[in-house]
Design an enzyme around this catalytic site. Sequence first.
Site: not given
Length: 284
Positions: A2-3, A101, A119, A164
């Site tokens: 999931p983002e 789960h 997971r 950077r």
Amino acid sequence: MPELPEVEIVCRGLNDAFVGHRLTKVIRRFAQLRWPIPDDLEQSILGVSGSSGRGDAGILRSVQRRSKYLLLGFDTGTLLIHLGMSGTLRRLTAAEPTRAHDHVDFVFGEQVLRFNDPRRFGAILWYGDSEGPGGSHHLLRRLGVEPFSEAFSGRLMFEATRGRSVSIKQVLLSGAVVVGVGNIYASESLFRAGIRPTSAAGRISKPRYERLAGSIRQTLTDAIAAGGSTLRDFVASTGQSGYFQLQCFVYGRGGEPCRVCATPIRVIRQQQRATFFCPSCQKA
Ligand SMILES: [Zn+2]
């Protein structure tokens, strides 16, 4: 995984379905996620030890998102939920049989918010009111700014990257300047801004960063809009929602013609992650 767009959709779903409702019970079937789920979580939320007898104990007051954390606000403190790699939150009736789960149920009377995570990289943590406001939790304190906040701008990215030499894609993925720009959204945003992902962050001009800030917001907005239409029955992300609906310009399109100029899209590896870009549209 999931983002940010998926977590934002879950956040909106939780707001619609559960805010104003009273949590009555927490059922822990399996406690060992990324960190252990506190064994006194139910008592902490309901405030049983200290201020029992309060008529509104357990009412969910608010749901907010910070980066990929969900912050569920109760009168007694904040419940932090992270979906990790494979977590989902589903809204079900209390009688719905459990599946493998299904680690935790948050029971709100007749309906249940059920956390499933094969997971087990997800997290469910409690941050009591005495420890400070939910946003000051140590996991949240060092995060970059939110992409939809006023604090996020091209100027911020420009100033944060002076001197950077790391690549701009690495800066985006690190989350140290702006949160929520994962691998897919980094590739898509950089394409829309016309910036090569390998460009040294410190050499990108302020106008180009301004363009990138806009394209990050637009890409995430499009993904949220695409994901939202597919998730009506769930509070939750299955972890494979938003971006599959997004019409990608470059991500997952190695060797295929650029949608703008027809040049074949290139794939390279940066920090063990695939990066997709158009060598013609995107300049170093
Ligand atoms: Zn192109």
